[in-house]
Design an enzyme around this catalytic site. Sequence first.
Site, PDB file in Angstrom:
ATOM      1  N   ILE A 266     105.911  28.210  44.908  1.00  0.00           N
ATOM      2  CA  ILE A 266     104.932  27.433  45.670  1.00  0.00           C
ATOM      3  C   ILE A 266     104.831  27.910  47.117  1.00  0.00           C
ATOM      4  CG2 ILE A 266     105.161  25.398  44.233  1.00  0.00           C
ATOM      5  CD1 ILE A 266     106.948  24.173  46.362  1.00  0.00           C
ATOM      6  N   GLU A 267     105.821  28.659  47.585  1.00  0.00           N
ATOM      7  CA  GLU A 267     105.781  29.151  48.960  1.00  0.00           C
ATOM      8  C   GLU A 267     104.886  30.378  49.095  1.00  0.00           C
ATOM      9  OE1 GLU A 267     106.850  28.307  51.878  1.00  0.00           O
ATOM     10  OE2 GLU A 267     108.023  26.538  51.418  1.00  0.00           O
ATOM     11  N   SER A 268     105.017  31.331  48.186  1.00  0.00           N
ATOM     12  CA  SER A 268     104.354  32.627  48.371  1.00  0.00           C
ATOM     13  C   SER A 268     103.712  33.190  47.115  1.00  0.00           C
ATOM     14  CB  SER A 268     105.385  33.646  48.883  1.00  0.00           C
ATOM     15  OG  SER A 268     106.429  33.807  47.921  1.00  0.00           O
TER      16      SER A 268
END
Length: 439
Positions: free
Chosen positions: A153-155
């Site tokens: 979900i970050e990158s």
Amino acid sequence: MRKRIFQLIAVLLMCIPMAQAQVNDDFEILFTDEIGEQEVIEVPEALTMRLAIDSMLTLYHNQNNLTIDEACESTGENPSYTEDEYVRRLSRMPTVMEMPYNQVVRKFIDRYCVQLRRSVSMMLGSVNFYMPIFEQALDSYNLPTELKYLPVIESALNPKAVSRAGATGLWQFMLATGKQYGLRVNSLVDDRRDPIRSSFAAAQYLRDLYRIFNDWTLVIAAYNCGPENVNKAIRRSGGSMDYWKIYPYLPSETRGYVPAFIAANYVMNYYCDHNICPMLTHLPEHTDTIEVNRNISLNTIARFCDIDLDMLRDLNPQYRRDIVNGATEPSLIRMTIPAINRFIEQQDTIFAYEDSHVNKRSYVAVDESKASRSTSRYSTRSSNENTNNSGRTYSRYGRSSRSSHNSASASTSSRYGKSQKSSGTSRSSSSSRRRGRRG
């Protein structure tokens, strides 16, 4: 050919309609709570459809080592399940962290399984590239293994991802936080993009956050918005340490961050039940690292070691200018095993070529005798000035010199167009004229 296939997939995904008015646009989710009030939840950047697809397609190993599994039998449709089934599946996952179900979590599950299903397919095909690194880093700090899905979900598993706020890498470190945890960031290297260094730094940061909050859900929230914002939400809620009770007091994106994390864990475990086929992985040969203590460019390595330059860049995303700065401190280069063997065999030749063709000069000689003669020549020329009728003098560079004569003009023209006051009588007469105008 493969690149064209991926581009076609991206175009087709843009044509998929939004699912039953669940999504306001690509960056927000419209949520209706139990009492009928509507709330807009900001979507984490890596979950926006265009960013997720573009992010995955830019990686060399995805373009060249992932293919669609034609043997995977899938209708391509996302089946619907009851809420009880979602609850049972989440409870069956072997996690230390709490993975509850609610309508917000459901919205993010649907987002992964409908709009981002091809992105999920690509991530599933490349998890073997990163998950062992994540698991090793988390295990070294005795952290829950389920945290390995944070970079999803970050990158969107892109080590080169940069957010609107400037967070960089798989774990999306801000500059100050990255340096706080020992990640180098300078003109040549950005360790936030290094999968190994950034993973161990992220594990250390997560451990420190747990020491503050002693609750993994609050740790996830603090990872997104910072411990200060979580503490502020705790105070506003009356001191509650329950994420779902401080939820209304958190920033908009953080309210969607924990549900998105739960949904990422769900989809990475139950993708088959949603007819999502992992792409086939044709990873390059096993890789290893070699340490160098001299500067060397990736172009030189690719030239002598018969390795594709784009692959070399993807294996070493931390080097911002294609230069390994081994002269600053010993640095690692990740390559395929055959490339490493060729590097060892030709090491002297490689560094000799680098020194003669690429490396910056460390010493430059200056001919002082020529410099002295040149200075004398310019001094002689500058003394030969021409004087005009107004009493001003001009050098060969166009600058004006003050005249030694008293002039009717009160100023002389400078090189930059500003006027400079003349000395002596002219200044006095100018002052007299100004006083006369005031009177």
